[in-house]
Structures are given as structure tokens and as C-alpha cells.
Design a protein around this motif. Structure first.
Motif: not given
Length: 142
Positions: A17-28
Motif C-alpha cells: 500500500s505504500v507504493l503509488p501504483a496501488r490506488k483506492t476506488s476513492r482515488q480513482y
């Protein structure tokens, strides 16, 4: 702590989860909403022969779910009685001096099956809210 269960290898998340490639649905959703807002700003400025700054005074926000509302609020875009967005008009002399349009993420996501549908729904909801705020017909916004 990661461990090797039954010889099948280490278990854990594929993307930490600390990497920028993993985003939440809220961020999308936030990124999609901002892309739609930017596109609408450029369309409105091109069609009305005005500068993009004419929409810069409007604040855009995203909330997960709508709060309880009274049935007589006119500044709400609804679908089957569920609010999708709400316009909070400007209140001079207060902290909320600029008009604010709030999109409600979960109701919009529940009504769209694909990314394209979600984008079209966000665009139509924003067009309806902005048309009421700017005094333009929703057809001109699209």
C-alpha cells in the motif's frame, strides 16, 4: 508478518500500500471527476468564448454518501430519490464564499457498470449542476 504456509510461498499483498501504483476506488473516482471537470471547463470556455477562469471560482468536492436531506431541496440531482450531487450556493461573508458542487461517490458508482458509464454519469450530473449555477441550458454544457 508474512509467512510460508504449507510450502506455497510467502503470502501478502501483491502491491504494497505504500507504493503509488496501488490506488483506492476513492482515488480513482477523484481522478475521474477532476478529469471530467477539466474537460467541462475547456468546453464551456470554448463554447461561450470566455476564459477558463470563469469556472475557477466554483469548488468541486466528492463525498462518499449523501447526508440526510429534506425532500424540498432544489439544488440536488437525484436518481430514484437518491442524491447524486448537490449544489451549495455561495454565501458571501462566510467561510463558504464560493459555490460548491459535491458529487456523491457511492450512489454514482452503484449506477454505473463500467468506467465509461461512470464518466458519462459524472459529466451529466455536473452539466446539470453547472447549468443551474451559470444560467445555461444543460444541452449547451454537453
Amino acid at each position: 508478518m508474512l509467512r510460508d504456509r504449507h510450502g506455497r510461498g510467502l503470502r501478502g499483498p501483491l502491491m504494497p500500500s505504500v507504493l503509488p501504483a496501488r490506488k483506492t476506488s476513492r482515488q480513482y473516482f477523484d481522478e475521474l471527476a477532476m478529469a471530467v471537470v477539466t474537460r467541462i471547463e475547456h468546453q464551456v470556455s470554448a463554447s461561450l468564448n470566455t476564459e477558463v477562469s470563469s469556472l475557477r471560482h466554483i469548488e468541486f468536492a466528492v463525498a462518499d454518501i449523501p447526508p440526510e436531506v429534506t425532500p424540498f431541496d432544489a439544488d440536488i440531482v437525484e436518481d430514484a430519490g437518491v442524491p447524486l450531487a448537490r449544489l451549495f450556493p455561495a454565501q458571501p461573508g462566510t467561510v463558504a464564499a464560493a459555490p460548491r458542487i459535491v458529487l456523491y461517490r457511492r450512489p454514482i458508482e452503484m449506477r454505473s457498470a463500467s468506467l465509461a458509464e461512470k464518466e458519462l454519469l459524472i459529466q451529466s450530473v455536473l452539466a446539470e449542476q453547472l447549468s443551474g449555477l451559470l444560467g445555461i441550458s444543460p444541452d449547451e454544457m454537453d
